[in-house]
Design a protein around this motif. Structure first.
Motif: not given
Lengths: 368, 362
Positions: A126-132, B61-62, B187-195
């Motif tokens: 969960v660390t990654g998700a918390i940081n996000d 999007p997220n 992010p492949l260029g998307l950014g904004g926390g999109l994976y």
């Protein structure tokens, strides 16, 4: 022709799923709406409200349900006092799963919550998700089980190694420093339980007469835990003491008749209402209570201070002290549980006289 | 064998359109679309902190990428598991393969120490895929060699493999190198926390799975094996190899999913993916796979996984009581299978009637 099979089956399936969903919606609302905050989920734009997602480890564990009660009560009180609506949304998975918790963190973040209060099943997951979430402006606090490498701003819970030590120290006292001891350890993958086991072992090493027979893991349900204790007792008749680093088997009554206090001594973490008969009958003379209600209560208050007043606790790690519950303060503890909203406290315990020294159950101030 | 017609290359013209409309995948697409529209309509909205704009709680999007990401770990495994199901078997060990592959990868990477991002990713994927493939091969060889039903073999291997993962990891949750997480969360260029990486891998593997099943001889052999074992034997197919092959593919996809999962979430432990095998099988079944074999598709498996995740998502987005989640998913699976069996019986009845009419006319 066969290709036509099930052409509309999925459509019918869809309709039935919707019907089932509609039925489920007839139950309780997932938003612990306080005051006039029932708008959540139906267009609740931020406005003057603080929305907190609460993600405990599992929703079938009574200690987390108590924490939820504490969180909701604190939210209600803060809403009334401050005029800012505080909502608690319960997003706890049905069973322990770090990946699902990480998904819930992301979901909460995507739905625009202001804060997340989480007890981590697996800190690494969960660390990654918390940081996000923190990077996107969500305030995150942990309770019970921490993610120390994450960007959470505070943690509230017991020192697990110390809890393990205390449990073993109580057991050693009951055994007069001599005996064959087993440790009941719950889920082998839970980092906080691993620390408790380590603490118990460290403490046991201080007593030359104490020998650890083994550490026994099990699925964290009352039935599985009770069955494990009975199995181990049959396999190791030489066991004279048990250190339960979590109270799982005592959440059911089966061990009341299975454990013989004349032959075995038991010390355990946790003290919720269902465990109190074990103290009364002397089967488990000492319970070390986590003030589980305060996980939610203190968590919500600390988050509120952070968001509403921009006030952080002095220390990021806010320690919770274990409360020693025995026959002497059983009545006080029962009344404390009742005041925290537990509805299943046996009235006979509530009628017990007060101990000379009341148990230390006061919540630490958020700024502590 | 009849399903071969369903999976066969699509003819052009009105026949293609008819087949498209008639296919179960189209039904699933309709369901997913309906559910999506419902969610958009009822989800409500919130103020986005970064943009200050009002955004729909679901149609943003997220959340969409998050939903597809959640589905991708099941869906990838479901593609492989569907091939086993098409062959008439079942694979209960995919969750354990996932855990073992992830844990082994994390241990190997920890033992090797710091490496460049490229080397870390290559070692990670090779270990995960290798372990998955090996476990799948062992499952297949045991099923064929011992002539024991796949349910029993994979039930056993489910426990054995998770036990190995537990022993070698010492119950520790092992962190994977951050560079690996950077790959899975690129992010492949998307950014904004999109994976989008897990989602894209899911789509690519679905396409590969669909091509394998519908456009290759090996894929058609799987349908033949599951649809009519005796006919396949008389046709001279290598039955053992087909069966070993499907389990190998199932292990392979579990390994790929483990690589993505451990990398995305940042750690691996022996408790990972516990109970996921049931979600995977559910995805395949909801996606149209028949547990008696001979029927199923990669696209259906992906859509099945997506539908299950969407149902879970909708329970939360619409603020229903999440304690109903298992009930809803359980009902969906039972209903899907019952309707499928009913429609199968109806189709068989229609075939019989048509044959009788033809005979009478002759």
């Amino acid at each position: 022709m066969i290709a036509r099979r099930g052409r509309w089956s999925s459509v019918v399936l869809s309709a039935l799923c919707f019907a089932a969903l509609a039925c489920s919606g007839g139950g309780e609302s997932k938003t612990a709406a306080t005051g006039d905050s029932a708008k959540a989920g139906a267009g609740g734009a931020a406005g003057k409200a603080i929305k907190i997602a609460m993600i405990a480890k599992s929703s079938d564990n009574p200690v987390f349900l108590a924490a939820r009660t504490g969180a909701e009560a604190a939210a209600k009180e803060l809403s009334a006092k401050s005029g800012t609506t505080v909502e608690v949304e319960w997003l706890t998975p049905a069973k322990e799963d770090g990946e699902v918790q990480a998904q819930r963190v992301r979901q909460a973040m995507n739905e625009g919550v202001d804060a997340i209060l989480i007890s981590c099943s697996d800190a690494g997951k969960v660390t990654g998700a918390i940081n996000d979430a923190v990077d996107r402006g969500v305030t995150v606090m942990t309770f019970d089980s921490d993610a120390p490498q994450s960007k959470r701003f505070a943690f509230y819970g017991v020192d697990d190694a110390k809890a393990g030590q205390q449990t073993m120290a109580e057991l050693a006292k009951l055994l007069n420093g001599k005996g064959n001891v087993a440790i009941l350890a719950g889920n082998q993958n839970a980092p906080n339980l691993q620390k408790r086991v380590q603490g118990a072992k460290t403490e046991a090493a201080k007593y030359p007469g104490i020998k650890i027979v083994g550490v026994f893991n099990h699925i964290e349900t009352p039935q599985d835990a009770s069955a494990e204790v009975i199995r181990v007792n049959n396999a190791y008749p030489e066991i004279t003491g048990w250190a339960f680093i979590g109270g799982w088997p005592l959440f059911a009554t089966s061990l009341l008749s299975e454990l013989n206090p004349a032959k075995q001594k038991v010390a355990s973490v946790d003290a919720i209402p269902v465990e109190l008969p074990y103290i009364e009958k002397g089967v488990v003379p000492v319970l070390l209570a986590q003030s589980v209600y305060l996980w939610g209560d203190v968590g919500v208050r600390t988050i509120f201070d952070k968001i509403h007043d921009n006030k952080s606790p002095a220390n990021a790690v806010m320690p919770m002290e274990l409360v020693r519950v025995s026959k002497e303060n059983l009545g006080d503890w029962a009344r404390q549980l009742k005041s925290w909203g537990f509805t299943d406290v046996d009235p006979k315990y509530l009628a017990l006289p007060a101990a000379s020294g009341a148990p230390a159950t006061a919540a630490p101030a958020a700024g502590q | 064998m009849a399903e071969l017609t369903q999976e066969r290359s699509a003819p052009r013209g009105p026949g293609f359109v008819r087949r498209l409309v008639a296919s179960q995948e189209t039904g699933l697409v309709i369901v997913v679309t309906l559910l999506t529209i419902t969610l958009i309509a009822l989800a409500g909205s919130h103020l986005d902190r970064r943009t200050g704009l009002e955004v729909n709680n679901f149609w943003n999007p997220n959340t969409l990428v998050q939903t597809l990401t959640d589905a991708s770990f099941f869906a990838i495994m479901a593609i492989g598991a569907t091939m086993v199901i098409i062959s008439g078997g079942i694979d209960l060990s995919v969750g354990s393969i996932y855990a073992l592959a992830g844990v082994t990868m994390a241990l190997v990477l920890r033992a090797m120490g710091p490496m460049g991002p490229g080397a870390t990713a290559v070692v990670g994927i090779v270990v995960c895929v290798g372990i998955g493939l090996l476990c799948g091969l062992i499952n297949g060889i045991l099923v064929v060699g011992l002539r024991v039903h796949p349910f029993i073999i994979t039930l056993g291997s489910m426990w054995v493999l998770r036990g190995i993962a537990f022993v070698i990891s010492k119950a520790e949750s092992i962190l994977v190198p951050p560079s690996l997480t950077d790959v899975a969360k690129a992010p492949l260029g998307l950014g904004g926390g999109l994976y989008p990486v897990p989602m894209l891998v899911m789509i690519v593997l679905t396409i590969i799975g669909a091509i394998y099943l519908t456009r290759t001889v090996m894929g058609r052999h799987i349908f033949a094996f599951g649809g009519n074992l005796e006919a396949s034997r008389f046709a001279g197919l290598s039955l053992g190899l087909i069966q070993i092959g499907v389990f190998a593919v199932s292990g392979l996809t579990a390994g790929i999913s483990a690589f993505l999962g451990a990398s995305f979430y940042g750690s691996a432990s022996s408790g990972d993916a516990q109970g996921y095998e049931l979600y995977v099988i559910a995805s395949a079944v909801v996606g149209g796979a028949s547990l008696i074999g001979g029927k199923g598709s990669a696209v259906g498996a992906m859509l099945g996984a997506l539908l299950i995740v969407l149902i879970r998502q909708s329970i939360r987005t619409l603020h229903f009581d999440q304690n109903y989640e298992w009930i809803v998913i359980g009902c969906a699976i039972i209903i899907a299978v019952v309707i499928d069996q009913w429609s199968t019986r109806m189709a068989a009845r229609r075939l019989t009637k048509a044959a009788e009419s033809a005979r009478a006319a002759a």
